[in-house]
Design an enzyme around this catalytic site. Sequence first.
Site, PDB file in Angstrom:
ATOM      1  N   GLU A 252      16.237  -7.002  16.411  1.00  0.00           N
ATOM      2  CA  GLU A 252      17.223  -7.772  15.641  1.00  0.00           C
ATOM      3  C   GLU A 252      16.617  -8.439  14.413  1.00  0.00           C
ATOM      4  O   GLU A 252      17.251  -8.522  13.364  1.00  0.00           O
ATOM      5  CB  GLU A 252      17.886  -8.821  16.540  1.00  0.00           C
ATOM      6  CG  GLU A 252      18.624  -8.264  17.741  1.00  0.00           C
ATOM      7  CD  GLU A 252      19.678  -7.228  17.388  1.00  0.00           C
ATOM      8  OE1 GLU A 252      20.118  -7.184  16.222  1.00  0.00           O
ATOM      9  OE2 GLU A 252      20.050  -6.446  18.276  1.00  0.00           O
ATOM     10  N   HIS A 255      16.534  -6.033  11.734  1.00  0.00           N
ATOM     11  CA  HIS A 255      17.808  -5.991  11.003  1.00  0.00           C
ATOM     12  C   HIS A 255      17.908  -7.147  10.010  1.00  0.00           C
ATOM     13  O   HIS A 255      18.355  -6.967   8.876  1.00  0.00           O
ATOM     14  CB  HIS A 255      18.973  -6.078  11.990  1.00  0.00           C
ATOM     15  CG  HIS A 255      19.252  -4.806  12.723  1.00  0.00           C
ATOM     16  ND1 HIS A 255      19.290  -3.578  12.107  1.00  0.00           N
ATOM     17  CD2 HIS A 255      19.530  -4.572  14.032  1.00  0.00           C
ATOM     18  CE1 HIS A 255      19.586  -2.640  13.003  1.00  0.00           C
ATOM     19  NE2 HIS A 255      19.721  -3.223  14.184  1.00  0.00           N
ATOM     20  N   HIS A 261      19.199   1.131  11.635  1.00  0.00           N
ATOM     21  CA  HIS A 261      18.828   1.952  12.782  1.00  0.00           C
ATOM     22  C   HIS A 261      18.182   3.237  12.301  1.00  0.00           C
ATOM     23  O   HIS A 261      18.578   3.816  11.294  1.00  0.00           O
ATOM     24  CB  HIS A 261      20.052   2.261  13.639  1.00  0.00           C
ATOM     25  CG  HIS A 261      20.593   1.058  14.336  1.00  0.00           C
ATOM     26  ND1 HIS A 261      21.935   0.721  14.320  1.00  0.00           N
ATOM     27  CD2 HIS A 261      19.977   0.099  15.070  1.00  0.00           C
ATOM     28  CE1 HIS A 261      22.116  -0.385  15.022  1.00  0.00           C
ATOM     29  NE2 HIS A 261      20.940  -0.788  15.485  1.00  0.00           N
ATOM     30  N   ASP A 277      18.308   5.994   7.161  1.00  0.00           N
ATOM     31  CA  ASP A 277      17.952   4.590   7.341  1.00  0.00           C
ATOM     32  C   ASP A 277      17.292   4.027   6.087  1.00  0.00           C
ATOM     33  O   ASP A 277      16.796   2.898   6.097  1.00  0.00           O
ATOM     34  CB  ASP A 277      17.042   4.404   8.556  1.00  0.00           C
ATOM     35  CG  ASP A 277      15.684   5.094   8.394  1.00  0.00           C
ATOM     36  OD1 ASP A 277      15.506   5.860   7.423  1.00  0.00           O
ATOM     37  OD2 ASP A 277      14.801   4.869   9.244  1.00  0.00           O
ATOM     38  N   VAL A 279      14.531   4.845   4.710  1.00  0.00           N
ATOM     39  CA  VAL A 279      13.073   4.763   4.818  1.00  0.00           C
ATOM     40  C   VAL A 279      12.518   6.184   4.841  1.00  0.00           C
ATOM     41  O   VAL A 279      12.903   6.993   5.696  1.00  0.00           O
ATOM     42  CB  VAL A 279      12.637   3.998   6.081  1.00  0.00           C
ATOM     43  CG1 VAL A 279      11.120   3.962   6.198  1.00  0.00           C
ATOM     44  CG2 VAL A 279      13.193   2.574   6.053  1.00  0.00           C
ATOM     45  N   GLN A 285      16.932  11.952  12.023  1.00  0.00           N
ATOM     46  CA  GLN A 285      17.157  11.950  13.469  1.00  0.00           C
ATOM     47  C   GLN A 285      18.643  12.054  13.741  1.00  0.00           C
ATOM     48  O   GLN A 285      19.454  11.476  13.033  1.00  0.00           O
ATOM     49  CB  GLN A 285      16.571  10.663  14.059  1.00  0.00           C
ATOM     50  CG  GLN A 285      16.760  10.472  15.545  1.00  0.00           C
ATOM     51  CD  GLN A 285      16.010   9.246  16.046  1.00  0.00           C
ATOM     52  OE1 GLN A 285      14.874   8.992  15.664  1.00  0.00           O
ATOM     53  NE2 GLN A 285      16.635   8.478  16.922  1.00  0.00           N
TER      54      GLN A 285
END
Length: 673
Positions: A252, A255, A261, A277, A279, A285
Amino acid sequence: MKTMKLKALVLMLLCIGACGPIQDQTGTKGKRNCGTMLDYNERLDNEPEFKHNESDLENRIGNYIETVRQGGLSNFRSQVVTIPVVVHVVYNTSVQNISNAQIQSQIDNLNRDFRRNNADASTIPSAFSGLAADTRIEFKLAQRDENCNATTGITRTSTTTTSFTFSTTAATETARNPVKFASSGGADAWDTSQYLNMWVCNLSGTLLGYGSFPSDFASRPNEDGVVMDYQFFGDTGTVSAPFNMGRTTVHEVGHWLNLRHIWGDDQDEPDDCVWSDQVADTPNQGDENYGCPSFPNVSCSNGPNGDMYMNYMDYVDDDCMTMFTLGQAERMDAVLYTTRASIVSSQGDIPPPAIAGADLFSQDTDADVGNEPNNESTRFYRSEDIWVRNTNDGLTNEEHQNPVGGATNYVYVKVRNRGCSSSASANVRLYWAKASTGLSWPTPWDGSVGSPVYGSPLGVQPTGAVDGSGFTVLEFQWNNTPNPNDYVAFGADKAHFCLLSRIETSTTSPFGMTSPETTNLGDNVKNNNNIVWKNVTVSIPSGGRYASVLVSNYTKSPKEYTLRFDIPRLNNILNNGELYISPKSPLIQYLRETGQLKTKGIEETNRGYLIADINAQLLDFKLDNSQTLALDLEFVANPEKLKYNKNIFEFEVEQLNNQKRIGGQHFVFKTEK
């Protein structure tokens, strides 16, 4: 994996959304689940302000990351950022009123995982282990509250509310986050620009916890922070498996620092491989992972290595989560120096002074709380309240850069007010000096020594009034920064200099100092919280692996010294390569010629003198008055030993007289594999 070239750089410096489980067959909180990204998309469609804030934040993050990457390793953050935390325990039953020990265990878990100190990092598959990041972010329970009173960093609120709900799209703040407001049975946040607020309570249904959007910070500041169910906070007390290692909170807080995620939250799309995501070094995924998959777990054609399911931003069990990546750390840095920049300089983790009133100071180290004398810090030449930038962007980026010799650089000095009331304006004087492990005062800082000059004042600026518990940052333009080529007589140490900042609250001697200054610079810095000192390097030595120590006796009589290498056990540089003293070093040649070469933990080899121990020493040698000699070092990184793709190795070289530290140099080697 592709073989990459080894590079090294030497510096001498001193949810989104909510996360909850779905019910397993027993009806308990058994698996993580997060539906808030659906609300996220709904908010983008229906809330123009939120859409604008998200776009603006991503643009600023993108610009920050691009600038960092252009700077290469020199912009790879070495500074440790400490975030003050306040934990609001909101309880309906005595069981929910968790203990201080359980709360501290969660702080410890955050520091373990964000600093890559988790023992289970050894289980990361080799395909991903090099990407594991020490984010250099730490967390500490607050020691002063927003009213400048001493605190434990923990509040406790008894409530009649049996459990708390959560909704990101409700019209009012109390409907969105009832636990965050006293008026709806919870506890009000402390100033969210200065503290990471965490609420621990009984969450309704199967929810484990949730974090706030950084892009909501401007429009919903009182709702900023992290909420956790009391059964999944920390690693002792009321926690229960499989979420009993504090990693739901790690997730968390990720986040809260703008990590998404890892699968991109496209689980409800026809093609669940399309979202990101944001990144680059996390594999594309398909969906979230639960439990603890076997490696490799392939989806979205991401073989042979498959999903990075062991990432803290997936949904696996606590004992399967083991890493953040370098790219995620970079994204966290970006939000810390943009939307959450105010918390980087928060003094929430510094106790208020015993006597009310203003007290201007700058920190010697992270451990410095402004006491006089400073008995909390062990070294006084590595202040992060002084930093240099090659361009005038130091108000938004506090990562120190090597100044460029002969050019214009910018020096930034942070002045804090540890007191509770606003201060009068004071003057800050800035100086530079040619560095060594044993400097004195006021020479050579006053410009009276050497040709070329060994030091000089850089300027003076007023602080203006500084708010209680606040700070100001002053910018000094460093014109004609000393050119190392003018100091060839110093040998390999020609590039090493120091900066010194002094806050003067009076125009007459002792200028507001608690302890009048003497010629002992180390004592001056330790005894007065308004003097700070920093080692810098005014170039990058050839090849990036060379450094030097300048050992000096600035007194008027011969003195006996010991030179000690202090190398941390954690991330030990000696385990990742070889650190040598050059046999051609002027200090080594002098010690050999005079029969004074006595060593401890140092081995003579064909390449040079190998530093073989974390407390290696050159023992009991005498220097004449005003004698200055260089000691040249070489770090040879071993690519086979380097575990991570980016590494920061730190160590100290300290000069002792009668076992008392009189000065030293702080070395930071940044390596990239």
